[in-house]
Design an enzyme around this catalytic site. Structure first.
Site, PDB file in Angstrom:
ATOM      1  N   SER A 191       0.851  -1.176   0.000  1.00 32.27           N
ATOM      2  CA  SER A 191       0.000   0.000   0.000  1.00 32.27           C
ATOM      3  C   SER A 191       0.906   1.252   0.000  1.00 32.27           C
ATOM      4  O   SER A 191       1.892   1.273  -0.718  1.00 32.27           O
ATOM      5  CB  SER A 191      -0.950  -0.042   1.205  1.00 32.27           C
ATOM      6  OG  SER A 191      -2.062   0.779   0.981  1.00 32.27           O
ATOM      7  N   ASP A 446      -8.050  -5.617  -6.585  1.00 29.39           N
ATOM      8  CA  ASP A 446      -7.749  -4.466  -5.721  1.00 29.39           C
ATOM      9  C   ASP A 446      -7.909  -3.140  -6.468  1.00 29.39           C
ATOM     10  O   ASP A 446      -7.227  -2.911  -7.470  1.00 29.39           O
ATOM     11  CB  ASP A 446      -6.302  -4.610  -5.223  1.00 29.39           C
ATOM     12  CG  ASP A 446      -5.847  -3.415  -4.391  1.00 29.39           C
ATOM     13  OD1 ASP A 446      -6.716  -2.672  -3.890  1.00 29.39           O
ATOM     14  OD2 ASP A 446      -4.621  -3.229  -4.256  1.00 29.39           O
ATOM     15  N   HIS A 471      -6.129  -6.323  -2.099  1.00 26.14           N
ATOM     16  CA  HIS A 471      -5.052  -5.446  -1.621  1.00 26.14           C
ATOM     17  C   HIS A 471      -3.999  -6.209  -0.811  1.00 26.14           C
ATOM     18  O   HIS A 471      -4.313  -6.781   0.229  1.00 26.14           O
ATOM     19  CB  HIS A 471      -5.708  -4.369  -0.749  1.00 26.14           C
ATOM     20  CG  HIS A 471      -4.891  -3.121  -0.593  1.00 26.14           C
ATOM     21  ND1 HIS A 471      -4.391  -2.423  -1.647  1.00 26.14           N
ATOM     22  CD2 HIS A 471      -4.518  -2.441   0.518  1.00 26.14           C
ATOM     23  CE1 HIS A 471      -3.730  -1.361  -1.210  1.00 26.14           C
ATOM     24  NE2 HIS A 471      -3.799  -1.348   0.101  1.00 26.14           N
TER      25      HIS A 471
END
Ligand SMILES: *[C@@H]1O[C@H](CO)[C@@H](O)[C@H](O)[C@H]1NC(C)=O
Ligand SMILES: *[C@@H]1O[C@H](CO)[C@@H](O)[C@H](O)[C@H]1NC(C)=O
Ligand SMILES: *[C@@H]1O[C@H](CO)[C@@H](O)[C@H](O)[C@H]1NC(C)=O
Ligand SMILES: *[C@@H]1O[C@H](CO)[C@@H](O)[C@H](O)[C@H]1NC(C)=O
Ligand SMILES: *[C@@H]1O[C@H](CO)[C@@H](O)[C@H](O)[C@H]1NC(C)=O
Ligand SMILES: *[C@@H]1O[C@H](CO)[C@@H](O)[C@H](O)[C@H]1NC(C)=O
Length: 511
Positions: A191, A446, A471
């Site tokens: 991320s 994602d 994700h």
């Protein structure tokens, strides 16, 4: 001359432009973080045999947890202010003295000792005999200056400062363990920390030999409408239990919500969706539609996490149940969410959301929403709008509404957010960073993959897009139930790390 007599709908469209703070999304994230930690504890305990022997028996050496003192402002050395930054070290797998160093980068939330005990990077450390180190991001968790989260301190919160923290930490670890140039560093992150991982290699190639960058939105974007485009595609994707019926039912339910709003049936909406209070004005309505959208956004983003109620398949099961209308199924979805999150009611008060974002209360664990929101206002944007015709949710979720929160909470104007986003892309190269020895890993479910690097850029800047995962799925510990594309992806990542380490050996051996 009735031209200025706007219809109620148009009036709401103008005035609803307030905020999309996504309170439910924050709850979702907090829940996932907690769930991950519980999983990590379970996996690590199994691995360490702690279920049989208590930690007190002395058979287990817990990771080292400590702090280093960092300058609060790396870019002004006359400023003497410092803060203590938390880190963890796991020496268990290290082939002393020449084994590599794997750096796990924090960000967006607190880290914990589980970040050096569980996850794919830990499996890789075990395989390649690496020293595992993890650094918590400044201003998250316990890595704060004593003055805390006041507006005037947040100016020292940025990705540039965070990369400089990594430089100091590199020096600290190098001195602590007497490391040499043949101790090859590889960094990892997912991320926002995935972006930091790529950027650390990009900006400091002499410190870190290679980087794995998972689900990293390296391209900053003010109006991230692509997010909800992927959400719509994922609700349609049979690989994760989506279908056309599901996607269409979601769209229909939200269009009924919008028409109820336009018709002014606010009491009915408050009752149907268990609002904590009356929907007072346009800003509360806005929070409500955002909260409802958040349930689907969260389920898509965190689809692989093994949370029973919070997957695409389980939401689609509710949304395609033939009993009741799509609107009624949305009511059921909301109810299931509230029960699962142990919430009595749906908090739709805009004032409450602002109060939470303005609060400088510290929390040494969990997500740092105030801090992350500040970073979106001053570096990245990433506002997940719903103005695009492909968006399934309420079209009242608009860009101006999201930007207003930057002004309301941090006094950052819209123009300055836009300028900041442009600078970030110029500074790091967006999705064409021209780095080397970086592996970008993404999952096609994602929504964040839309802002990452999806294709090989060169022979050493590589991309891997995993079919059917959400994700950061590749960062989780391997599980027997993992789908084949995920298993193959982890194998590829592992092989790539192995190749880098061999190459590093060759290069340092040449000297
Ligand atoms: C690593 O490098 C140091 C000094 O450069 C050298 O003394 C040592 O033998 C090397 N170790 C290995 C395993 O190559
Ligand atoms: C469909 O909805 C009905 C009524 O809410 C419920 O009784 C039933 O269990 C649901 N079926 C599924 C498969 O969820
Ligand atoms: C912050 O902490 C104070 C004191 O513990 C508490 O009264 C207040 O509700 C907290 N604020 C928020 C937004 O959590
Ligand atoms: C908000 O920022 C502007 C300039 O960007 C400044 O003039 C103003 O004083 C600030 N307001 C507050 C309340 O800090
Ligand atoms: C990217 O490069 C790797 C390594 O050279 C290769 O195995 C892979 O097939 C390439 N991927 C694409 C989509 O071309
Ligand atoms: C992903 O895998 C499914 C089978 O599980 C396949 O039908 C689909 O075409 C694949 N998608 C892509 C983009 O390769």
């Amino acid at each position: 001359m009735g031209a200025w007599k706007l219809s109620l709908g148009a009036w709401l469209l103008v005035l609803l432009s307030l905020t999309q703070a996504g309170r439910n999304f924050r709850l979702f994230r907090q829940y996932i973080l907690q769930h991950r930690e519980e999983q990590a504890i379970k996996e690590a305990s199994l691995h360490l045999g702690l279920l049989a022997q208590s930690p007190a028996s002395g058979l287990w050496n817990p990771p080292i947890e400590s702090t280093i003192r960092q300058p609060l402002d790396h870019f002004n050395r006359q400023d003497q202010l410092t803060f203590n930054q938390r880190f963890w070290i796991n020496e268990e797998y290290w082939q002393h003295p020449s084994g590599p160093v794997f750096l796990y980068i924090g960000g967006e939330s607190a880290l914990s000792m589980w970040d050096v005990l569980s996850g794919h990077h830990v499996e890789l450390a075990q395989k390649y005999g690496a020293l595992l180190v993890a650094l918590e991001h400044r201003f998250y968790g316990a890595s704060l200056n004593p003055d805390g989260l006041q507006d005037q301190n947040l100016m020292f919160l940025s990705s540039q400062q965070a990369l400089s923290d990594l430089v100091s930490f590199h020096l600290f670890i190098t001195q602590k363990y007497n490391l040499m140039s043949n101790n090859t560093w590889i960094c990892f992150g997912g991320s926002y920390p995935g972006s930091l991982s790529a950027w650390f290699r990009l900006k400091f190639p002499h410190l870190v030999f290679a980087a794995v960058s998972s689900s990293a939105p390296v391209r900053a974007q003010l109006d991230f409408r692509g997010y909800n485009k992927v959400v719509a595609d994922s609700l349609l994707n049979p690989v994760v239990g989506g279908s056309k019926e599901c996607r269409d039912a979601v769209a229909e339910a939200f269009s009924i919500v919008d028409s109820l709003i336009h018709a002014g049936h606010l009491e009915k909406l408050a009752k149907d969706f268990h609002s904590c209070g009356a929907l007072k004005g346009t800003s509360d309505l806005f929070e409500m539609v955002s909260n409802l959208a958040d349930i689907f956004m969260g389920a898509v983003q965190y689809n692989d996490e093994g949370v029973q109620w919070g997957s695409v398949a389980s939401l689609c099961r509710i949304m395609t149940n033939q009993t009741g209308s799509p609107y009624q199924r949305l009511m059921v979805t909301n109810k299931v969410f509230l029960i699962s999150m142990m919430q009595q009611c749906l908090e739709n008060s805009h004032e409450e959301v602002l109060r939470e974002l303005r609060s400088t209360n510290l929390s040494v664990s969990g997500v740092g929403e105030r801090q992350w929101f500040f970073q979106t206002c001053t570096e990245f944007g990433y506002y997940q709008t719903c103005e695009d015709s492909t968006c399934l949710f309420s079209h009242l979720i608009s860009l101006p509404s999201e930007l207003d929160i930057c002004a309301e909470v941090f006094n950052v104007s819209r123009d300055r957010v836009q300028e900041a986003v442009a600078f970030t892309n110029e500074y790091y190269g967006a999705d064409c960073p021209k780095a080397s020895r970086v592996l970008f890993v993404n999952g096609d479910i994602d929504p964040w993959h839309a802002l990452s690097v999806l294709r090989n850029q060169s022979r050493s800047e590589l991309a891997l897009l995993i079919n059917g995962t959400a994700h950061c799925a590749n960062m989780m510990p391997s599980r027997p139930t993992d789908p084949l594309p995920l298993i193959q992806a982890r194998k590829w990542i592992s092989a790539q790390v192995g190749e880098w380490l061999e190459l590093a050996q060759k290069i340092t051996g040449d000297h």
